[in-house]
Design an enzyme around this catalytic site. Structure first.
Site, PDB file in Angstrom:
ATOM      1  N   GLU A 526      47.898  44.602 -25.051  1.00  0.00           N
ATOM      2  CA  GLU A 526      46.605  45.244 -25.210  1.00  0.00           C
ATOM      3  C   GLU A 526      46.088  45.649 -23.831  1.00  0.00           C
ATOM      4  O   GLU A 526      46.134  46.802 -23.471  1.00  0.00           O
ATOM      5  CB  GLU A 526      45.638  44.312 -25.943  1.00  0.00           C
ATOM      6  CG  GLU A 526      44.525  45.089 -26.589  1.00  0.00           C
ATOM      7  CD  GLU A 526      43.713  44.272 -27.580  1.00  0.00           C
ATOM      8  OE1 GLU A 526      44.207  43.237 -28.065  1.00  0.00           O
ATOM      9  OE2 GLU A 526      42.576  44.675 -27.865  1.00  0.00           O
ATOM     10  N   GLU A 807      40.496  33.438 -25.000  1.00  0.00           N
ATOM     11  CA  GLU A 807      39.859  34.383 -25.914  1.00  0.00           C
ATOM     12  C   GLU A 807      39.199  33.646 -27.081  1.00  0.00           C
ATOM     13  O   GLU A 807      38.087  33.966 -27.484  1.00  0.00           O
ATOM     14  CB  GLU A 807      40.948  35.325 -26.454  1.00  0.00           C
ATOM     15  CG  GLU A 807      40.483  36.345 -27.457  1.00  0.00           C
ATOM     16  CD  GLU A 807      41.597  37.328 -27.799  1.00  0.00           C
ATOM     17  OE1 GLU A 807      42.777  36.929 -27.694  1.00  0.00           O
ATOM     18  OE2 GLU A 807      41.282  38.472 -28.149  1.00  0.00           O
TER      19      GLU A 807
HETATM   20  C1  BGC Z   1      40.071  42.463 -27.396  1.00  0.00           C
HETATM   21  C2  BGC Z   1      38.678  42.047 -27.171  1.00  0.00           C
HETATM   22  C3  BGC Z   1      37.798  43.196 -27.534  1.00  0.00           C
HETATM   23  C4  BGC Z   1      37.998  43.432 -28.986  1.00  0.00           C
HETATM   24  C5  BGC Z   1      37.070  44.404 -29.601  1.00  0.00           C
HETATM   25  C6  BGC Z   1      40.214  42.710 -28.857  1.00  0.00           C
HETATM   26  O1  BGC Z   1      41.478  42.946 -29.265  1.00  0.00           O
HETATM   27  O2  BGC Z   1      40.979  41.580 -26.882  1.00  0.00           O
HETATM   28  O3  BGC Z   1      38.428  41.393 -26.032  1.00  0.00           O
HETATM   29  O4  BGC Z   1      36.509  43.106 -27.139  1.00  0.00           O
HETATM   30  O5  BGC Z   1      39.337  43.705 -29.259  1.00  0.00           O
HETATM   31  O6  BGC Z   1      37.593  45.367 -30.372  1.00  0.00           O
END
Ligand code: BGC
Length: 932
Positions: A526, A807
């Site tokens: 990501e 996270e």
């Molecule tokens: C991310 C987050 C992000 C979120 C919002 C996630 O996959 O890791 O940190 O804010 O998506 O769409």
């Protein structure tokens, strides 16, 4: 005789003045000169850059100094500056207290202009400082026609073009074959070189360079600069940054060789956001071919110039030794294929082809104005152990970067490094990495090899090394921690060692996610600029490091606006016109386009940050209003809510935790952010003196708030959703009417009690709740949450061995192991936003938006919890602020330090207020426990 008398009194007077000057300068020094937030930048292409300095007071007993006037000299050479001549700009003595954001108003600057400058200041006692040490900035290439370099590289990638065409033509079709497009192969990194002759008497040599993809360059075999991952991630369709290197003194008379290699980087390599698009090819997002552009400008003492631009005469070998290089996939290096001296003089490149000049490339190049990404720490293994036929290495700290291997083995021996953030039964945990393989492969030459996979990066603490037939020892491998690298500005320590560890963990998490943008995480597939994470962590990050240049770049990236006029919620936006545009306008995320400039203004006094995005901010609010005329924000193109609140927790070590009461209803959440953004825009309009807009957006804010109350707040101050998050956000952003505010706050406290003093909040509401608790006099609850070691909490993560912030609270628990989810990173800044609270309320350091850039600030430490002492500092744009307190036998002693040209409102735990000018101050409160 009379003349003699006059003369001697004149001499005495001059001596007196000289002595006085000398004495004065002992306690007032002008230092830290910056241009566009950078120290001696080599390339500034802002025509009217902003200058700043700090004033250091060496005698801290002298209190209350501030600047009353300054004098700046800017000269085109050091000699002219030494002579106190300002052939570019001489301000004379300017009565002003401004020591930051001084706009250059001298002669018009030309390309590659050297600007030497110095400054001196007068204080409120009429004393003048000595001149500062000279500082410099140089202008970059100020107009496109001064770029003589062309975009060069290998032949166009026909394979990739075929993939693209296939996808574009067929992606809607039922027979679309995913496997045909998913992984278009990447060619090896090309080797590019140019041999040229240089005569003697060089006065200056400057290299300007950039690429599509990453590049790395050498001059006569020596690496140029220490930038990694350049050019940095921008929306390359909008602009590409170029880097500037001073090569003066590095060229030799006769033959010289400039050499380069290229990799996919962000421009061509895999990018996170794309994975949500079922169709988009994984390679070639911003460009289909890797390209290099450069020009070396050599200036001779006779005033002549020699320019070596990238052009058709450069040679290329497309069969390079870097077989694969991708941020996610990793890097493969075949040391057998490294041609001896290929990047140095004396190499025969007659068998190499001439490069392809890509006339179709027309990108806008601008100078890089932010600190480079580079190695900031090297870590030795803390443990190496064998597992079957592999070795595992623990570096003791979760980092982002790569490993360097110094090794000799058999020719053709293949060594593979896999990376992970955590271990699963003694093996690497990689299930959360998605398609980020995070694997580096090295093929040995048979001699002494040194591998540094600098065209990729991984988030890791653990590395698995396979392919060895001899023991791995700790002199063979180190880990390099890499990140954007501005100066550290913050420090914190207190009597609770777990909080100190938390502070350290957040710091690492920030570092690990600073890769030209603040990413969500450095490990899985990501690694995007999720704007909600950025805005919520912004103030913490600003306390920790000097983020001014970093965020200036990031803010520019917000210029990329979605089709409907709203900000994207991921920056760079990864727009996929015709495919998918799902990243538009997620509440709490897209407002970063307003919140971030406001932070820049509050902390650095940066008005340009507000001006630069002002039109876009208005468009964003107008678009939201247009789509939601009822003023409840229901039409959303994307929605994340209060991300990862209690309702998303599954892997609970403790069954008494309620995972059903954390969510705030979507319309409540989004309308709070509609109001918050409109209100912030009103403040921004006021700073920029757009009085019509102040009225217009002020009225809009009021109307949204009224609507919110009618729709979502009842007579008992209950906010729909009845969650910790709903109350915290609504109170923080002023959506609760005054007559209901105490009731609403009481509901918040009830919601916390119902959770047995544990968090149910998500990314966005957590730091807001911590602030609201302080604002309403319940700092005790905030401490209870902060110091708790029960799940879910910050110190729970510390207690189970985290070295970064995760996270999810339930990413891994000793009881249940991993939360099985691909979205499970161990390196996410968002919950680290609590660090702001440590600075604001434990150290007590708070910026004052009414006196931006720390012209004034507040120091209000709030002792509480188990703490008996705390100390720390913040090196603000005006200088170092220190705060240190302890409680001994009930007596609270606070020592603070205020920088020159700034002043602090000190508020003590007993409520007593003091004004403190520059210098050191001590305050004492007896029987302090009575006050908290
Ligand atoms: C991310 C987050 C992000 C979120 C919002 C996630 O996959 O890791 O940190 O804010 O998506 O769409």
């Amino acid at each position: 005789m009379r003349n003699l008398l006059i003369l001697s009194s004149l001499i005495v007077f001059m001596l007196f003045i000289a002595c006085q000057d000398a004495r004065e300068t002992e306690f007032m020094r002008v230092t830290d000169l910056t241009c566009e937030y950078l120290v001696n930048p080599l390339s500034v292409d802002v025509l009217q850059p902003r200058l700043a300095w700090k004033i250091i007071q060496t005698d801290l007993a002298k209190k209350g100094q501030f600047q009353t006037a300054y004098q700046i000299i800017v000269a085109s050479s050091k000699e002219i500056l030494d002579d106190n001549q300002g052939d570019l700009w001489h301000t004379g003595k300017v009565k002003s207290s401004q020591s930051i954001q001084i706009i250059y108003e001298g002669n018009e600057l030309k390309t590659m202009q050297a600007c030497w400058w110095k400054v001196r200041v007068w204080n409120n006692r009429g004393e003048v400082s000595d001149w500062s040490e000279p500082a410099t900035w140089r202008t970059g290439i100020l107009s496109a026609d001064q770029w003589h370099g062309e975009w060069i590289g290998g032949k166009p990638d026909e394979e990739l073009r075929k993939y693209r065409e296939y996808v574009e033509e067929n992606y809607r079709s039922r027979d679309f074959d995913r496997n045909r497009w998913a992984n278009p192969p990447a060619p090896p990194s090309p080797l590019i070189r140019k041999s040229f002759d240089v005569k003697a008497d060089i006065v200056r040599a400057t290299l300007f360079a950039s690429a599509l993809g990453y590049y790395k360059m050498w001059l006569n075999g020596e690496r140029i600069g220490n930038y990694l991952h350049a050019p940095e991630w921008t929306n390359y369709d909008d602009y590409v940054q170029y880097q500037t290197y001073d090569l003066t003194g590095k060229l030799q008379q006769g033959e010289n060789v400039l050499a380069a290699t290229l990799a996919d980087g962000w421009a061509l390599g895999r990018l996170g956001g794309i994975k949500w698009n079922r169709f988009f090819p994984h390679r070639g997002f911003y460009a289909l071919d890797r390209r290099l552009i450069a020009q070396l400008v050599i200036e001779f003492s006779d005033g002549t110039l020699q320019i070596i631009p990238t052009d058709q005469s450069w040679k290329i070998n497309e069969d390079g030794y870097i077989l694969l290089a991708d941020n996610f996939a990793g890097q493969t290096i075949d040391a057998r294929k490294i041609p001896q001296r290929w990047n140095n003089t004396g190499f025969d490149d007659s068998q190499w082809k001439n490069v392809f000049v890509d006339k179709s490339e027309k990108r806008t190049l601008i100078a890089q104005h932010n600190e480079p990404i580079r190695v900031h720490a090297e870590l030795k293994p803390v443990k190496i152990w064998r597992s079957d036929d592999k070795y595992l290495v623990d570096f003791g700290q979760n980092i982002a970067g790569h490993c360097v291997l110094k090794i000799s083995g058999r020719q053709g021996q293949v060594i593979t490094l896999r990376h992970a953030e955590w271990l699963d039964n003694g093996e690497l945990y990689t299930r959360s990495l998605g398609f980020a393989k995070a694997e580096d492969t090295f093929i040995l030459s048979g001699g002494d090899d040194f591998f540094a996979p600098e065209f990729t990066y991984h988030g890791f603490q653990y590395v698995e090394v396979s392919g060895l037939d001899f023991p791995l020892t700790d002199d063979m491998i180190i880990a390099r921690a890499v990140s954007s690298d501005p100066a550290v500005t913050g420090a914190f320590e207190c009597s609770n060692p777990n909080l100190n560890k938390l502070f350290e963990n957040v710091f690492w998490t920030q570092r690990n996610n600073m890769y030209s943008i603040l990413t969500d995480n450095p490990s899985r597939d990501e690694r995007t600029g999720a704007a909600g994470d950025v805005q919520i962590f912004a103030q913490s990050s600003i306390f920790n490091m000097n983020m001014a240049a970093f965020y200036s770049k990031y803010i520019r990236d917000f210029k990329d606006i979605a089709h409907n006029g709203q900000f994207f919620s991921m920056i760079p936006s990864l727009r996929m016109e015709g495919f998918w545009n799902g990243w538009v306008g997620a509440p709490g995320w897209c407002e970063a386009g307003i919140i971030m400039p406001w932070r820049m203004y509050e902390n650095y006094g940066d008005v340009r940050a507000l001006e630069n995005l002002y039109t876009e901010m208005k468009n964003h609010i107008d678009a939201t209003r247009r789509e939601n005329p009822e003023l409840i924000w229901r039409i959303r193109h994307n929605h994340n809510n209060d991300w990862l609140n209690a309702n998303t927790i599954r892997n609970m070590p403790d069954t008494t935790y309620n995972n059903r009461r954390g969510r705030t209803p979507d319309d409540v959440f989004s309308t709070i952010f509609f109001a918050a953004a409109a209100s912030m825009l009103t403040d921004i309009a006021s700073v920029l003196r757009h009085s019509d807009d102040v009225l217009h957006y002020g009225a809009l804010t009021d109307s949204i708030k009224t609507k919110f109350r009618q729709e979502f707040v009842d007579e008992q101050g209950r906010v729909q959703g009845d969650s910790q998050g709903a109350y915290s956000m609504a109170i923080y952003y002023g959506l609760i009417p005054q007559n209901l505010i105490q009731k609403a706050f009481a509901h918040l406290v009830r919601c916390i009690e119902e959770y047995d003093f544990r968090l149910s909040t998500g990314f966005i509401s957590t730091p807001l709740m911590m602030q609201v608790l302080v604002d309403f006099g319940r700092t005790d609850i905030a401490y209870r949450l902060l110091e708790s070691t029960r799940f879910p909490s910050w110190l729970y993560l510390v207690s189970i061995g985290a070295t970064t912030v995760w996270e999810r609270w339930d990413a891994w628990t000793p009881e249940h192991g991993f939360r099985e989810d691909t979205m499970n990173s161990f390196d996410h800044v968002a919950f680290g936003s609590v660090v702001e609270w440590l600075y604001r309320h434990i150290l007590g350091i708070n910026p004052d938006v009414n006196h931006p850039g720390y012209e004034r600030f507040t120091i209000q430490p709030r002792p509480g919890g188990t703490l008996t002492w705390a100390r720390g500092s913040y090196n603000s744009i005006r200088g170092e602020i220190r705060s240190e307190w302890k409680i001994e036998n009930g007596t609270f002693t606070l020592e603070i330090e205020v920088p020159v040209n700034s002043s602090a409102n000190v508020i003590l735990p007993n409520g007593k207020k003091h004004k403190a000018g520059s210098g050191k101050h001590t305050f004492v409160v007896k029987n302090v426990e009575r006050f908290f």
